[in-house]
Design an enzyme around this catalytic site. Structure first.
Site, short mmCIF file in Angstrom:
data_model
loop_
_atom_site.label_atom_id
_atom_site.label_comp_id
_atom_site.label_asym_id
_atom_site.label_seq_id
_atom_site.Cartn_x
_atom_site.Cartn_y
_atom_site.Cartn_z
N GLU A 83 0.82 -1.22 0.00
CA GLU A 83 0.00 0.00 0.00
C GLU A 83 0.85 1.26 0.00
O GLU A 83 1.73 1.42 0.85
CB GLU A 83 -0.91 -0.01 1.25
CG GLU A 83 -1.85 1.17 1.30
CD GLU A 83 -2.88 1.05 2.44
OE1 GLU A 83 -3.26 -0.08 2.80
OE2 GLU A 83 -3.28 2.11 2.95
N LYS A 267 -7.08 -0.81 11.68
CA LYS A 267 -6.47 -1.26 10.41
C LYS A 267 -5.28 -0.36 10.06
O LYS A 267 -4.25 -0.84 9.58
CB LYS A 267 -7.53 -1.24 9.30
CG LYS A 267 -7.09 -1.89 8.00
CD LYS A 267 -6.38 -0.96 7.04
CE LYS A 267 -6.00 -1.66 5.74
NZ LYS A 267 -5.25 -0.79 4.83
N ASP A 283 4.39 -14.38 11.86
CA ASP A 283 3.04 -14.81 11.50
C ASP A 283 2.07 -13.64 11.69
O ASP A 283 1.63 -13.36 12.80
CB ASP A 283 2.67 -16.00 12.42
CG ASP A 283 1.29 -16.55 12.14
OD1 ASP A 283 0.49 -15.89 11.45
OD2 ASP A 283 0.99 -17.66 12.63
N HIS A 381 -2.17 10.00 -0.68
CA HIS A 381 -2.26 8.71 -1.35
C HIS A 381 -2.07 8.83 -2.86
O HIS A 381 -1.55 7.93 -3.50
CB HIS A 381 -3.67 8.12 -1.14
CG HIS A 381 -3.74 7.09 -0.05
ND1 HIS A 381 -3.12 5.90 -0.15
CD2 HIS A 381 -4.37 7.10 1.15
CE1 HIS A 381 -3.37 5.20 0.95
NE2 HIS A 381 -4.11 5.91 1.76
C1 MEV Z 1 -5.83 2.98 5.18
O1 MEV Z 1 -5.07 1.86 4.82
C2 MEV Z 1 -5.76 3.21 6.67
C3 MEV Z 1 -6.67 4.33 7.19
O2 MEV Z 1 -8.00 4.10 6.77
C4 MEV Z 1 -6.56 4.31 8.70
C5 MEV Z 1 -7.54 5.22 9.41
O3 MEV Z 1 -8.61 5.53 8.84
O4 MEV Z 1 -7.23 5.60 10.55
C6 MEV Z 1 -6.26 5.66 6.63
#
Ligand code: MEV
Length: 438
Positions: A83, A267, A283, A381
């Site tokens: 990513e 995430k 892992d 991004h």
């Molecule tokens: C994207 O990979 C991760 C985000 O969505 C984390 C977040 O929203 O805090 C940008």
């Protein structure tokens, strides 16, 4: 010797120059450099020793995050991830964190939990009492079961018993063997120990031991990182430090209170955590499972991190999560790239690795919260995403960068537009960039 993790101008180098740069700092031997570059990393022959039905190997981009200081030591952090923006985000926040002394991190002892499910017990409370009475005998039964771990000072530490009152099959018992796995992730040692223990527990309870397996909710093997970012460091563009700080705290509060947001928030943390876990051959499914189960430990899924301001108005962040990683055994030992990554990190213990990983998770979290609570995530991004779109549209060599810039300038980062531009340039002999090239 690795003296600093500051890497000014690193971004602008090509991959070979970057490798040369970090290899010099970390004194990486030539064969480990080759392993990281992919040339002499995991071969199909080696892969064939690791899993079944191997037909090849699968690669991911490997970046190095700069600027990290963890417990006073500069660290270059290898990150394997597909990513865009993750490595840049971590490096940027680590740079701001330097002004507050970097990350402070610590670990609890590397104690894993092995579970035994005991069924067909007539009186679960009496069986529980009988097991606890035999605690010393139970621990002795698995002492030395893994001679390597025992030699390193690990081994069985404790034995606990729980009654599961309500389940689809009625009440049953669960025994937990607490086992210190030292620098190993420890899955094999734990699973061997729980299997070995089963006959004894059956004898004591008169029941039937069903499952014998480790728990990935490794809540006795926690890693914690803290960071203080001076308010002044947070200011940028038209945003004051105070506004950015308060925006980050408000964004965190959203995740603390709402599972839908917490899943995305966590995430973002795992973007950083997994990238290092993967680069070091650990892992990542185990780490993911542990993280999300831990995030739900109160009964309501929530944020793994916390953000607040201190008495000086600076931003304080904290992340605590299970971190069952190892530096010996498994793929960590077999994969040449993982060995090189550990060397780059300069860690010799599972605790040292866990402390760095949790710090990277915290850096990644604040990178996302800072972007989200100010200009939004898409701006950062887009540059790298545009390159991927350009490649998907068929751009090659220098076309990739040129096309990506054009797509961003037009704010049309889409494959259809990329194809259109590429075709027009190629027909025109690489000519008109339609005025948008920068
Ligand atoms: C994207 O990979 C991760 C985000 O969505 C984390 C977040 O929203 O805090 C940008």
């Amino acid at each position: 010797m690795q003296t600093t993790s500051r890497l000014p101008g690193f971004y602008d180098l090509d991959t070979k120059q970057r490798m040369h740069n970090v290899a010099e700092r970390a004194e990486l031997p030539v064969e480990q450099q080759a392993a990281l570059l992919g040339a002499a990393g995991l071969t199909p022959e080696l892969a064939d020793q690791m899993i079944e039905n191997v037909v090849g190997v699968f690669a991911l981009p490997l970046g190095v995050a700069a600027n990290f200081v963890v417990n006073g030591r500069d660290v270059l952090v290898p990150m394997a991830i597909e990513e865009p923006s993750v490595v840049a985000g971590a490096s940027f926040m680590a740079k701001l964190a330097r002004a507050g002394g970097g990350f402070r991190a610590e670990c609890s002892p590397p104690e894993m939990i092995g579970q035994l499910q005991i069924l067909d017990v007539e009186d679960v409370e009496a069986a529980k009492a009988a097991l606890l009475e035999q605690r010393v005998r139970v621990l002795a039964a698995v002492e030395g079961i893994d001679p390597v771990i025992s030699e390193l000072g690990g081994g069985a530490r404790d034995f606990e018993v729980r009654v599961i009152e309500r389940s689809p099959i009625g009440p049953f018992l669960v025994a937990h063997l607490i086992y210190d796995t030292r620098d190993a992730m420890g899955a094999n040692a734990i699973n061997t120990a729980t299997e070995a223990l089963a006959p004894l527990l059956e004898q004591i309870t008169g029941g039937r031991v069903h499952l014998r397996i480790l728990s990935n909710l490794a809540d006795r093997r926690l890693a914690r990182a803290r960071v203080c970012i001076p308010q002044t460091e947070l200011a940028f563009g038209g945003y004051s430090g105070k506004r950015v700080r308060d925006g980050i705290i408000e964004a965190w509060a959203f995740a603390a209170a709402d599972p839908y947001r917490a899943a995305t928030h966590n995430k973002g943390i795992m973007n950083g955590v997994d990238a290092v876990v993967i680069a070091t051959g650990n892992d990542w499914r185990a780490i993911e499972a542990g993280a999300h189960a831990y995030a739900a430990r109160s009964g309501c899924y929530s944020s793994l991190s916390r953000w607040r301001k201190d008495e000086n108005g600076d931003l304080l962040g904290e992340l605590e999560m299970p971190m069952a990683v190892g530096t010996v055994g498994g793929a960590t030992r077999v994969h040449p790239g993982a060995q090189a990554a550990l060397r780059l990190l300069g860690v010799g213990s599972a605790a040292g690795l866990a402390e760095i990983i949790v710090s990277v998770g915290l850096a990644q979290n604040i990178a996302a919260l800072r972007a989200l609570s100010t200009e939004g995530i898409q701006r950062g991004h887009m540059g790298l995403h545009a390159r991927q779109v350009a490649i998907a549209a068929g751009a090659e060599g220098a076309e990739v960068e040129r096309l990506a810039r054009q797509l961003v300038a037009e704010e049309k980062v889409r494959v259809d537009r990329a194809r259109e531009l590429l075709q027009s340039w190629r027909i025109g002999g690489g000519g008109n960039a339609q005025g948008g090239e920068q």
